[in-house]
Design a protein around this motif. Sequence first.
Motif, PDB file in Angstrom:
ATOM      1  N   GLY A  43       0.752  -1.340  -0.122  1.00  0.00           N
ATOM      2  CA  GLY A  43       0.016   0.183  -0.021  1.00  0.00           C
ATOM      3  C   GLY A  43       0.827   1.061   0.086  1.00  0.00           C
ATOM      4  O   GLY A  43       0.660   2.245  -0.775  1.00  0.00           O
ATOM      5  N   ILE A  44       1.955   1.177   0.757  1.00  0.00           N
ATOM      6  CA  ILE A  44       2.643   2.468   0.780  1.00  0.00           C
ATOM      7  C   ILE A  44       3.500   2.607  -0.527  1.00  0.00           C
ATOM      8  O   ILE A  44       3.402   3.787  -0.933  1.00  0.00           O
ATOM      9  N   MET A  45       4.116   1.549  -1.128  1.00  0.00           N
ATOM     10  CA  MET A  45       4.795   1.773  -2.292  1.00  0.00           C
ATOM     11  C   MET A  45       3.784   2.082  -3.267  1.00  0.00           C
ATOM     12  O   MET A  45       4.306   2.725  -4.295  1.00  0.00           O
ATOM     13  N   ALA A  46       2.544   1.570  -3.391  1.00  0.00           N
ATOM     14  CA  ALA A  46       1.584   1.912  -4.430  1.00  0.00           C
ATOM     15  C   ALA A  46       1.293   3.427  -4.317  1.00  0.00           C
ATOM     16  O   ALA A  46       1.072   4.314  -5.403  1.00  0.00           O
ATOM     17  N   GLY A  47       0.916   3.792  -3.072  1.00  0.00           N
ATOM     18  CA  GLY A  47       0.929   5.211  -2.850  1.00  0.00           C
ATOM     19  C   GLY A  47       1.791   6.148  -3.263  1.00  0.00           C
ATOM     20  O   GLY A  47       1.686   7.196  -4.052  1.00  0.00           O
ATOM     21  N   LEU A  48       3.221   5.890  -2.837  1.00  0.00           N
ATOM     22  CA  LEU A  48       4.407   6.628  -3.195  1.00  0.00           C
ATOM     23  C   LEU A  48       4.443   6.490  -4.761  1.00  0.00           C
ATOM     24  O   LEU A  48       4.801   7.538  -5.426  1.00  0.00           O
ATOM     25  N   SER A  49       4.380   5.600  -5.394  1.00  0.00           N
ATOM     26  CA  SER A  49       4.251   5.710  -6.913  1.00  0.00           C
ATOM     27  C   SER A  49       3.486   6.234  -7.591  1.00  0.00           C
ATOM     28  O   SER A  49       3.525   7.006  -8.764  1.00  0.00           O
ATOM     29  N   LEU A  50       2.183   6.104  -7.132  1.00  0.00           N
ATOM     30  CA  LEU A  50       0.894   7.013  -7.786  1.00  0.00           C
ATOM     31  C   LEU A  50       1.323   8.495  -7.694  1.00  0.00           C
ATOM     32  O   LEU A  50       1.051   9.290  -8.428  1.00  0.00           O
ATOM     33  N   LEU A  51       1.595   8.994  -6.426  1.00  0.00           N
ATOM     34  CA  LEU A  51       2.160  10.227  -6.038  1.00  0.00           C
ATOM     35  C   LEU A  51       3.052  10.588  -6.993  1.00  0.00           C
ATOM     36  O   LEU A  51       3.248  11.802  -7.817  1.00  0.00           O
ATOM     37  N   MET A  52       4.443   9.939  -7.166  1.00  0.00           N
ATOM     38  CA  MET A  52       5.227  10.289  -8.182  1.00  0.00           C
ATOM     39  C   MET A  52       4.762  10.385  -9.686  1.00  0.00           C
ATOM     40  O   MET A  52       5.165  11.317 -10.492  1.00  0.00           O
ATOM     41  N   VAL A  53       3.874   9.466 -10.118  1.00  0.00           N
ATOM     42  CA  VAL A  53       3.297   9.423 -11.331  1.00  0.00           C
ATOM     43  C   VAL A  53       2.397  10.723 -11.589  1.00  0.00           C
ATOM     44  O   VAL A  53       2.800  11.638 -12.513  1.00  0.00           O
TER      45      VAL A  53
END
Length: 99
Positions: A83-93
Amino acid sequence: MAVDWLGFAYAAAIALGGFMGYKRKGSVMSLIAGLFFGSVSAYGAYRISFDSHDYWPSLFASGALAVVMGMRFRNSGKLMPAGIMAGLSLLMVLRLLIF
């Protein structure tokens, strides 16, 4: 020339996450994926530092991680690490597409 500190921090977080997955669970695949995507993200941050319109490597890495980790989060329901990596990755996108 503005250094992409957020991009480098994101790359370090990915690589560290892969290392922690290997250290805690013995997952070699986590280590390989973390180092690969961390390296691609660091390369993308390096490229963005010289040309702000050259964001494709970073967008590839963060987009792929957002999809893969988002699916893992949906299937497992565990916030850590998927969940944390998905959230960070979405914010980066979003950061790469907006700015």
